[in-house]
Design a protein around this motif. Sequence first.
Motif, mmCIF file in Angstrom:
data_model
loop_
_atom_site.group_PDB
_atom_site.id
_atom_site.type_symbol
_atom_site.label_atom_id
_atom_site.label_comp_id
_atom_site.label_asym_id
_atom_site.label_seq_id
_atom_site.Cartn_x
_atom_site.Cartn_y
_atom_site.Cartn_z
ATOM 1 N N GLU A 55 -7.926 5.391 -5.713
ATOM 2 C CA GLU A 55 -7.164 4.114 -5.595
ATOM 3 C C GLU A 55 -8.070 2.813 -6.079
ATOM 4 O O GLU A 55 -7.810 2.131 -6.874
ATOM 5 N N GLU B 194 2.323 -7.002 5.698
ATOM 6 C CA GLU B 194 2.070 -6.565 4.339
ATOM 7 C C GLU B 194 1.098 -7.275 3.607
ATOM 8 O O GLU B 194 0.265 -6.924 2.831
ATOM 9 N N PHE C 267 -1.241 3.915 -7.269
ATOM 10 C CA PHE C 267 -1.522 2.688 -6.853
ATOM 11 C C PHE C 267 -2.871 2.367 -6.812
ATOM 12 O O PHE C 267 -3.787 3.139 -6.667
ATOM 13 N N THR C 268 -2.840 1.237 -6.262
ATOM 14 C CA THR C 268 -4.068 0.275 -5.817
ATOM 15 C C THR C 268 -3.697 -0.672 -4.718
ATOM 16 O O THR C 268 -2.857 -1.381 -4.994
ATOM 17 N N ARG C 269 -4.546 -0.863 -3.644
ATOM 18 C CA ARG C 269 -4.247 -1.672 -2.748
ATOM 19 C C ARG C 269 -4.418 -3.078 -3.301
ATOM 20 O O ARG C 269 -3.867 -3.902 -2.770
ATOM 21 N N LYS D 201 -2.676 -7.316 4.479
ATOM 22 C CA LYS D 201 -3.328 -6.073 3.812
ATOM 23 C C LYS D 201 -3.872 -6.284 2.214
ATOM 24 O O LYS D 201 -4.572 -5.962 1.728
ATOM 25 N N ASP E 209 1.008 -1.387 0.009
ATOM 26 C CA ASP E 209 0.023 0.122 0.027
ATOM 27 C C ASP E 209 0.874 1.355 -0.087
ATOM 28 O O ASP E 209 0.255 2.396 0.591
ATOM 29 N N TRP E 210 2.109 1.253 -0.581
ATOM 30 C CA TRP E 210 2.878 2.483 -0.648
ATOM 31 C C TRP E 210 2.431 3.287 -1.723
ATOM 32 O O TRP E 210 2.166 2.681 -2.779
ATOM 33 N N TRP E 211 2.428 4.525 -1.636
ATOM 34 C CA TRP E 211 2.183 5.415 -2.675
ATOM 35 C C TRP E 211 2.314 6.901 -2.274
ATOM 36 O O TRP E 211 2.614 7.186 -1.045
ATOM 37 N N LYS F 87 0.012 7.144 3.858
ATOM 38 C CA LYS F 87 -0.571 5.831 4.272
ATOM 39 C C LYS F 87 -1.122 6.028 5.743
ATOM 40 O O LYS F 87 -0.914 5.214 6.639
#
Lengths: 497, 433
Positions: free
Chosen positions: B410, A399, A368-370, A402, A357-359, B330
């Motif tokens: 997102e 990570e 990004f998308t999770r 998630k 989930d870094w962006w 985040k």
Amino acid sequence: MGSLQSALSFRTRRQPLCGAAFSFPSQEPKQMKRALSALVLVAAGCAHAGAKPASGPGAAQAPVPRPAAPFPSTYRPFPSEPTLIRGGTVMTAAGQVIAGGEVLMVDGKIAAVGQHVTAPAGVRVVDATGRYVTPGVIDTHSHLGVYASPGVQAHSDGNEATSPNTAEVWAEHSVWPQDPGFTRALEGGVTTMQILPGSANLFGGRSVVLKNVPSRTVQGMKFPGAPYGLKMACGENPKRVYGSRGGPSTRMGEMAGFRAAWINAQEYREKWDRWDREGREASKIPDRDLELETLAGVLRGEILVHNHCYRADEMAQMIDMAHEFGYRIRSFHHGVEAYKIRDLLARDSIAGSLWADWWGFKMEALDFTRANLALVHQAGVRAIVHSDDPTGIQKLNQEAAKAIEAGREAGIEVSENEAIRWMTANPAWALGIDDKVGTLEPGKNADVVVWSGNPFSVYSRVDRVYIDGALMFDRADPRRQPRTDFEVGLFPGEAQR
Amino acid sequence: MNRIFLSAAALALAAAPAAAQTVAIEGGDVYTAAGTPIRGGTVLIVNGRIAAVGAGIAVPAGAVRIDARGKWVTPGLFESSTELGLREVEQLDETNDAEIQDVTGQRRDNDQVQAAFNVSDGLNPRSMVIPVTRIMGITTAVARPAGSLISGQGVLIDLLGNRVEQMEVVSPIGMFASMSENVRGSVGGPRAAVTMRLREVLDDARAWARNREAFERNATREFSASRADLEALQPVLAGREPLVVEAHRAADIQLAIRLAREYGLKLIISGGTEAWMVAEDLAAARVPVIVKVLNNLPQSFESLGATYENAARLRRAGVQVAITSGETWKAYTLRQEAGNAVAYGLPWTEAFRAVTLYPAQIWGVADRYGSLDVGKVANVVVWSGDPLELLTRVEHVFIRGQEVPLVSRETQLRDRYRVLNDATRAYSQPGTP
């Protein structure tokens, strides 16, 4: 750098040796940048040279002996005893989840895995009832040791930001084994990690794969038999670093820089292959070039490409460039937009080392998308949770959790047993060591983690870590909680944490 | 983005008292953060406030009914340290409204006191970062300045609305300062120079307040900060507005406590990596600490004592603790931070309160925020299970009683690329804006 021996002679089990060199006086011819016409020589010469005795014109002269790889691993497994872990939920990362299963480790290897296994008399029994047992966690993207804690300037050893092409540098020559981050990663279940140079340069240099064991030397951590990697970086970082220092200052400039280097590498490779074919006469030995040795190693398939790249369109360019020069990209790293080109990744069997989930930290990290990991996984790509971070490496299980959840939100069901491969079997493949680690299967190295509960629960902690069958970390035993030299004596009486 | 939604929300909020929106979240396990959990309870929202909480609540006719059976219902999570609404892309200075920089884009080391700088006017309610954050269950956040010895004033916002006045809960919520190694450059290095400068400014602020008229007549000595800065410090000197000090080294935290006592300041420690080592001092001085849990590396010489058990040890010593992600893009990792606090010794209820009730108390808004109690602002989240678990999904988010669609840039990108084919790459797909 003194008398270096050829990195090209570093052998892996699968990749035959193609090039050769021997120790050479301290002469380091800097970059032979003659741009000859592109000699597309994929795989040429390799099959003929090999380890066969030289013959032909140079046969009268004794062939130059092939030296061992320089800076060889001195890793030896720590002492172990036959150990049976039983009663836990065993996630093998090889397709099986065995409730109340058993894992037998003998002589540093996984001897047996199953519901019930036959253990030798006197085996050490570890009760893992209520706990989970998985392969050791593997991170394809770490800068531990090269950007060590404390993060002071004196420890900034990860980017040789003096030239856009520093394929000649090796991360292992920067690694500080006393980085406290190694012990923290161990407490997070990490048994193996690839230490990469940073991403300032187009070619950042060679990576090194390390066992996460305390050691006075880097050599004592080097994963025996692991192939080298080459760090490449496209996009914003190189052009930001070099834009005002002679370039490249644009993405197209980066591509030109890459391609010119590959053309040189093809020529260099052919020169050595020709020498190899023609009998390896000492008097005719070509000049060595550390930079081109590494790039030629990639062209020979001996060194794996780990390519930092965020944007989909740039990854597609990198893929086409690999086609142009006949090498393979083993894994993209970061790949915030990997989901957009997951079909291309699948087609070329390129792994995706990704964050959950870094962006937002720069333009190329905006889209990004999770669900990135789940989408990539669903497309048949080897999805990998990587860290690029000394804290993230300690929690790769979280990570993954998630990313599982984000997939479920998108209607992509990734089972926990599949997701465990994101931090074990898939990174093992990306590092070229999947024949040795990454799953709990008989014959593999006994790198095993015992978790206090389901590893995808935020509340679970690592109870035990075995590396090659040796108990390297035990949460219940302070004597099995390694500390680096740096941490000695910092807080007398308060050191426990 | 969700322009339609935002417009609707704006209308509703603009006419808040009249929009008699009533929502009943029924049958969930209600974790109020204040009292004991209520199994199978109902949360009734009327006009953006919590009207009733409990089992067997009568649901008014016409209420929107949310079936929360088997779900967890909690207050929205409260993030105490972000730059939400103040930054879009971290490396793009032109989108940075949280830090005052000089013309070269560097921190203004020579002008290290920015007390008058309130981030409020720079807030962007349409920031793309806000929907990304709130759909993960965060409803309220402190947006703060950064980068200087005294960086300025932060604000408390709800993550909803298309005007600053709609989002803002309290402005200013606190004065943000730093005694961390990251401001050494602004005072030429030594820690004692940091406090020397802080004392100089605080003394000047006092002196200025006593001599305002003379100052306006140009009949005072020179002050070491601008009139606006000195004026902005008055509520801090009066103890009405907290001074939020980033400090990590144990000795620095003790120093901050001494300074606060000297000037009668209401102190909040932010960061506090080694706070556990001086937990007794903090407890005695009743100084709360905002802690990032996932912080166990000796990354600097001011954080050699970093441990994941910081929050748990502080709490055990009686220190009030709020947990932060310390992130902006985040910020949604807040629940992961809280979950890890539990893994490292903090009781679950305490960790849960550290992202709900305790920050509301620390920031002085517990009368309106932080728990599901009657009369409080209806920031409510329905979860598929334990909110601190990463496999738990957010199912409904209400901010000021408005249900927020679980859509962000997102998720829209995800949906845009759900199927890969040429026809769907450049044009919207059904169901996506």
